[in-house]
Design a protein around this motif. Structure first.
Motif, PDB file in Angstrom:
ATOM      1  N   MET A 558       0.873  -1.258  -0.030  1.00 54.00           N
ATOM      2  CA  MET A 558       0.028  -0.123   0.171  1.00 54.00           C
ATOM      3  C   MET A 558       0.738   1.342   0.060  1.00 54.00           C
ATOM      4  SD  MET A 558      -2.491   1.269   3.069  1.00 54.00           S
ATOM      5  CE  MET A 558      -1.082   1.487   3.866  1.00 54.00           C
ATOM      6  N   VAL A 559       1.936   1.296   1.018  1.00 48.53           N
ATOM      7  CA  VAL A 559       2.779   2.453   0.735  1.00 48.53           C
ATOM      8  C   VAL A 559       3.502   2.719  -0.359  1.00 48.53           C
ATOM      9  CG1 VAL A 559       5.055   3.214   2.099  1.00 48.53           C
ATOM     10  CG2 VAL A 559       2.920   2.240   3.485  1.00 48.53           C
ATOM     11  N   ALA A 560       3.879   1.526  -0.915  1.00 49.92           N
ATOM     12  CA  ALA A 560       4.555   1.743  -2.444  1.00 49.92           C
ATOM     13  C   ALA A 560       3.555   2.345  -3.385  1.00 49.92           C
ATOM     14  CB  ALA A 560       4.972   0.421  -2.838  1.00 49.92           C
ATOM     15  N   GLY A 561       2.582   2.295  -3.388  1.00 49.87           N
ATOM     16  CA  GLY A 561       1.707   2.846  -4.314  1.00 49.87           C
ATOM     17  C   GLY A 561       1.353   4.548  -3.846  1.00 49.87           C
ATOM     18  N   LEU A 562       1.325   4.601  -2.718  1.00 49.13           N
ATOM     19  CA  LEU A 562       0.970   5.914  -2.223  1.00 49.13           C
ATOM     20  C   LEU A 562       2.255   7.011  -2.115  1.00 49.13           C
ATOM     21  CD1 LEU A 562      -0.933   5.018   1.182  1.00 49.13           C
ATOM     22  CD2 LEU A 562      -1.947   5.745  -1.037  1.00 49.13           C
ATOM     23  N   ARG A 563       3.414   6.375  -2.526  1.00 46.31           N
ATOM     24  CA  ARG A 563       4.543   7.334  -2.190  1.00 46.31           C
ATOM     25  C   ARG A 563       4.600   8.396  -3.378  1.00 46.31           C
ATOM     26  NH1 ARG A 563       7.016   8.565   1.817  1.00 46.31           N
ATOM     27  NH2 ARG A 563       4.692   8.341   2.375  1.00 46.31           N
ATOM     28  N   GLU A 564       3.886   7.859  -4.711  1.00 47.72           N
ATOM     29  CA  GLU A 564       4.261   8.994  -5.960  1.00 47.72           C
ATOM     30  C   GLU A 564       3.277  10.252  -5.482  1.00 47.72           C
ATOM     31  OE1 GLU A 564       3.540   9.077 -10.589  1.00 47.72           O
ATOM     32  OE2 GLU A 564       3.379   7.142  -9.533  1.00 47.72           O
ATOM     33  N   HIS A 565       2.260   9.887  -4.903  1.00 45.24           N
ATOM     34  CA  HIS A 565       1.156  10.895  -4.792  1.00 45.24           C
ATOM     35  C   HIS A 565       1.072  11.901  -3.448  1.00 45.24           C
ATOM     36  CE1 HIS A 565      -0.416   9.601  -8.420  1.00 45.24           C
ATOM     37  NE2 HIS A 565      -0.635   8.290  -8.349  1.00 45.24           N
ATOM     38  N   PHE A 566       1.593  10.988  -2.369  1.00 45.10           N
ATOM     39  CA  PHE A 566       1.431  11.603  -0.985  1.00 45.10           C
ATOM     40  C   PHE A 566       2.916  11.596  -0.592  1.00 45.10           C
ATOM     41  CE2 PHE A 566      -2.510   9.783  -2.162  1.00 45.10           C
ATOM     42  CZ  PHE A 566      -3.488  10.858  -1.884  1.00 45.10           C
ATOM     43  N   GLU A 611      12.583  12.083  11.591  1.00 43.58           N
ATOM     44  CA  GLU A 611      13.586  11.474  10.796  1.00 43.58           C
ATOM     45  C   GLU A 611      12.900  11.618   9.353  1.00 43.58           C
ATOM     46  OE1 GLU A 611      14.889   7.783  11.711  1.00 43.58           O
ATOM     47  OE2 GLU A 611      15.525   8.515  13.640  1.00 43.58           O
ATOM     48  N   HIS A 612      11.367  11.829   9.247  1.00 46.44           N
ATOM     49  CA  HIS A 612      10.826  12.065   7.912  1.00 46.44           C
ATOM     50  C   HIS A 612      11.249  13.238   7.172  1.00 46.44           C
ATOM     51  CE1 HIS A 612       7.893  11.654   4.917  1.00 46.44           C
ATOM     52  NE2 HIS A 612       7.207  12.759   5.186  1.00 46.44           N
ATOM     53  N   LYS A 613      11.628  12.764   5.929  1.00 45.12           N
ATOM     54  CA  LYS A 613      12.219  13.904   4.909  1.00 45.12           C
ATOM     55  C   LYS A 613      11.398  13.698   3.906  1.00 45.12           C
ATOM     56  CE  LYS A 613      16.929  13.671   6.643  1.00 45.12           C
ATOM     57  NZ  LYS A 613      18.429  13.664   6.083  1.00 45.12           N
ATOM     58  N   PRO A 614      10.028  14.424   3.777  1.00 40.55           N
ATOM     59  CA  PRO A 614       9.427  14.303   2.624  1.00 40.55           C
ATOM     60  C   PRO A 614       9.865  14.664   1.353  1.00 40.55           C
ATOM     61  CG  PRO A 614       8.858  16.452   3.910  1.00 40.55           C
ATOM     62  CD  PRO A 614       9.789  15.610   4.460  1.00 40.55           C
ATOM     63  N   ALA A 615       9.576  14.009   0.207  1.00 37.03           N
ATOM     64  CA  ALA A 615      10.144  14.163  -1.126  1.00 37.03           C
ATOM     65  C   ALA A 615       9.470  15.380  -1.739  1.00 37.03           C
ATOM     66  CB  ALA A 615       9.938  12.965  -2.168  1.00 37.03           C
ATOM     67  N   PRO A 616      10.244  16.247  -2.529  1.00 32.89           N
ATOM     68  CA  PRO A 616       9.582  17.486  -3.084  1.00 32.89           C
ATOM     69  C   PRO A 616       8.357  16.897  -4.177  1.00 32.89           C
ATOM     70  CG  PRO A 616      11.428  16.818  -4.444  1.00 32.89           C
ATOM     71  CD  PRO A 616      11.505  15.940  -3.239  1.00 32.89           C
ATOM     72  N   GLN A 617       7.246  18.173  -3.861  1.00 30.02           N
ATOM     73  CA  GLN A 617       6.042  17.691  -4.611  1.00 30.02           C
ATOM     74  C   GLN A 617       6.213  17.970  -6.176  1.00 30.02           C
ATOM     75  OE1 GLN A 617       3.272  16.938  -3.495  1.00 30.02           O
ATOM     76  NE2 GLN A 617       3.085  17.351  -1.415  1.00 30.02           N
ATOM     77  N   ARG A 618       5.601  17.066  -6.771  1.00 27.38           N
ATOM     78  CA  ARG A 618       5.581  17.155  -8.184  1.00 27.38           C
ATOM     79  C   ARG A 618       4.891  18.581  -8.818  1.00 27.38           C
ATOM     80  NH1 ARG A 618       5.675  11.348 -11.268  1.00 27.38           N
ATOM     81  NH2 ARG A 618       7.377  10.659 -10.450  1.00 27.38           N
ATOM     82  N   LEU A 619       5.399  19.195  -9.933  1.00 28.81           N
ATOM     83  CA  LEU A 619       4.803  20.052 -10.449  1.00 28.81           C
ATOM     84  C   LEU A 619       3.417  19.654 -11.214  1.00 28.81           C
ATOM     85  CD1 LEU A 619       7.838  22.099 -11.857  1.00 28.81           C
ATOM     86  CD2 LEU A 619       6.445  22.560  -9.697  1.00 28.81           C
ATOM     87  N   ALA A 620       2.574  20.311 -11.114  1.00 27.37           N
ATOM     88  CA  ALA A 620       1.306  20.146 -12.169  1.00 27.37           C
ATOM     89  C   ALA A 620       1.741  19.542 -13.589  1.00 27.37           C
ATOM     90  CB  ALA A 620       0.225  21.163 -11.758  1.00 27.37           C
ATOM     91  N   ALA A 621       2.417  20.348 -14.136  1.00 28.15           N
ATOM     92  CA  ALA A 621       2.928  19.915 -15.535  1.00 28.15           C
ATOM     93  C   ALA A 621       3.458  18.723 -15.702  1.00 28.15           C
ATOM     94  CB  ALA A 621       3.684  21.055 -15.872  1.00 28.15           C
ATOM     95  N   GLU A 622       3.946  18.326 -14.494  1.00 26.83           N
ATOM     96  CA  GLU A 622       4.179  16.848 -14.877  1.00 26.83           C
ATOM     97  C   GLU A 622       3.275  15.838 -14.591  1.00 26.83           C
ATOM     98  OE1 GLU A 622       7.160  16.596 -11.615  1.00 26.83           O
ATOM     99  OE2 GLU A 622       8.901  17.207 -12.729  1.00 26.83           O
TER     100      GLU A 622
END
Length: 622
Positions: A558-566, A611-622
């Motif tokens: 489940m977490v692997a599927g959520l990483r890209e959007h959240f 310790e959580h380091k959130p990944a940068p949010q993707r731009l809407a154009a992407e």
């Protein structure tokens, strides 16, 4: 003329018989030489087949291949002994036989180490050892000595053939001379013809006997192969029976321990319920007892998971003396009333760095072996001490400080031949059903994995002392609190929005309640497939608390599927059993083991958010 004819006939017969004897002797010597050369080639083939089985064992991990390697290697040893017997008439072969035997022992030690590495899951190390061993000098020496033995036997064969040919030629010349006179005698010619026909018939009969013997040998080999297959099938059945017996014993022990712990929990809760309104102090004491029983049950569960390797190894600094002291009660119960345990701790507080469960199992295995050697009655001595070793002073130990751990008994002891093989996989001297031959080999693998050494001091009727030398851990000791104190973090983690994913409704309700008790806002979710929609509808959620094993989808999936959007949502896994999820699946996230207290839950949340380091949010154009 009659007298002369008689003398010629007698001389001719004597000459022919002598020639036949020399011919038969030469044929016997030739057959002997061929036997030597065939056996040498068979030995080379057996060694090659054994090493091929080992290679398949290293690649597949199939223990049947390991057993084939072991059987073929033992067959090669018997073939070397047979080769030594066959060449006993040729003193020139003795040095080559001894060199061959020495190279075989050296090669066997290299391959045994490779087999040990494969047995305990070190496949990359085993493959590297196997690849290196293919270029080892011992292998080249074996092939070289076999070629030299065959070449020397071939030269001896040629010499024997030449000698036999010369003898036959000499007899032929004498027979020719006598034959001139024998031509005058018709009777002599008839007799000689009859003898020749008889010799041909004997040769035909001998060839028929050889064919019959070969057919009989083939039939015997087929019968042996069928019997071997049946024996292996019965051995597999026996092994399964032993496994089921072990599972039954383990189940009974677990049921006994859990019943005791549940009795403490249920009794404490019942007593607390009776005093909760009238005597809060007594009720609190009974609740504390119930909590202690529950903690003991949780600790037993973690031990079982670690023993079955469902939990990853956790190396930690361990004081040897404290470990033995803490195991005294366990050892007393395991060894029985007939064993007196004599413990002496001289380790002076020195520590080793190892997985505690592994080290406890090593001590327990050594103690059980000592008990078996004593026949269940006697004294077992357990000693911890300190040693400073020079380079190579003990086995392969490097120079430095070592913690020594020894287990000694006054039992039956071992012969040098047995002591030399006790670390080999599958080797055991116990009766059928009493051992698998893997106990000491596991201890050997553990000690070598710690860069340490193990020695055995034993002799028949003088007892056995097994001594472990483990490198000293010199890292600063981290004090461990005796009890759990409320966790305080300078950053704080109260007031978080948390999504809880748990398929068990009771655990879900309890977890949500615990989070709300800690001041957080919790959203419950009983289906991992519903988590993406809930996160999309609640963008304020900054922490995901999830179970690992769920029916429809696991937590890591489940977490692997959520990483890209959240990517901004931190993850905390909560589980009591990781199943087939490896450390690689959970290693990047914090894991809180069930059952847990509010303090541990609070601590895990704070550490996860820190310790959580959130990944940068993707731009809407992407």
């Amino acid at each position: 003329m009659a007298l002369l004819a008689g003398l010629v006939l007698i001389a001719l017969i004597v000459t022919l018989r002598g020639s036949n004897r020399e011919r038969d002797h030469a044929l016997e010597l030739q057959r002997h030489s061929y036997d030597v050369m065939i056996l040498a080639r068979s030995l080379a083939g057996t060694i090659a087949r054994s090493e091929a089985s080992l290679g398949r064992y290293v690649i597949s991990g199939d223990k049947a291949m390991g057993q084939l390697y072991f059987d073929d290697w033992r067959l090669a040893s018997s073939q070397i002994d047979r080769l030594d017997q066959l060449t006993s008439d040729n003193a020139a072969q003795d040095p080559a036989i001894e060199r061959l035997r020495a190279a075989y022992r050296t090669r066997g030690e290299d391959l045994s180490t490779t087999a040990l590495s494969t047995t305990y899951g070190r496949n990359s190390q085993a493959w590297a050892r196997y690849y290196q061993s293919s270029k080892a000098r011992a292998l080249l020496a074996i092939n070289s000595e076999l070629d030299e033995i065959i070449s020397r036997e071939r030269r001896l064969l040629e010499s024997r053939v030449q000698t036999a040919a010369a003898s036959v030629a000499r007899s032929t010349r004498i027979a020719s001379v006598l034959g001139v006179f024998g031509l005058l005698l018709v009777l002599g010619a008839i007799v000689l013809g009859w003898l020749s026909v008889r010799a041909v018939n004997e040769r035909v009969l001998a060839r028929a006997d050889a064919d019959a013997a070969r057919d009989q040998a083939q039939a015997l080999a087929t019968a042996v192969e069928e019997a071997t297959s049946e024996l292996r099938a019965r051995e597999a059945t026996l092994r399964q029976v032993q496994k089921m017996e072990a599972v039954g014993q383990l189940t009974g022990g677990i049921a006994h321990d859990f019943n005791n712990m549940l009795a403490v929990v249920l009794g404490g809760l019942e007593l607390a319920r009776r005093h909760v309104t009238q005597d809060p102090v007594t009720a609190q004491r009974h609740l504390d007892n119930a909590t202690e029983g529950a903690n003991r049950a949780a600790a037993l569960t973690r031990r079982l998971l670690a023993f079955s390797r469902e939990e990853t190894l956790k190396p930690e600094p361990i004081a040897a003396a404290e470990l033995i002291t803490g195991m005294s009660e366990l050892l007393d119960r395991t060894l029985g009333d007939g064993i007196v345990l004599d413990v002496r701790n001289d380790a002076a507080g020195w520590r080793v760095r190892a997985d505690r469960v592994q080290l406890e199992n090593v001590v327990l295995n050594l103690a059980v072996n000592a008990r078996d050697a004593l026949g269940g009655r006697g004294t077992i001595r357990v000693l911890t001490a300190t040693r400073t070793l020079a380079e190579g002073q003990i086995g392969q130990c490097s120079a430095g400080d070592y913690v020594m751990l020894a287990v000694a008994d006054d039992g039956c002891g071992m012969t040098p031949e047995v002591a030399e093989r006790v670390f080999e996989p599958f080797y055991t001297t116990k009766e059928a059903g009493k051992g698998t031959g893997l106990g000491l080999s596991q201890i050997f693998a553990f000690v070598r994995g710690q860069a340490g050494e193990i020695t055995i001091d034993t002799a028949p009727d003088r007892g056995t002392t097994v001594t472990l030398y483990l490198p000293r851990d010199t890292a600063p000791a981290v004090p461990v609190p005796a009890t759990e104190a409320p966790f305080a973090d300078d950053r704080g983690a109260a007031g978080l929005d948390i999504l809880v994913v748990e398929d068990d409704p009771r655990v879900l309700s309890a977890t949500v309640g615990a989070l709300e008790e800690l001041g957080h806002r919790a959203i419950g979710c009983d289906d991992p497939y519903a988590a993406p929609a809930l996160l999309a509808n609640h963008p304020e959620v900054n922490l995901l608390v999830s179970d690992v094993l769920m029916p429809r989808q696991t937590g890591p999936e489940m977490v692997a599927g959520l990483r890209e959007h959240f990517p901004h949502v931190a993850v905390l896994f909560v589980t009591g059993y990781a199943g087939e999820n490896s450390a690689a699946d959970l290693g990047a996230y914090h894991v809180l083991r069930k059952p847990f207290t509010l303090t541990r839950l609070e601590r895990s949340i704070v550490e996860t958010m820190r310790e959580h380091k959130p990944a940068p949010q993707r731009l809407a154009a992407e």
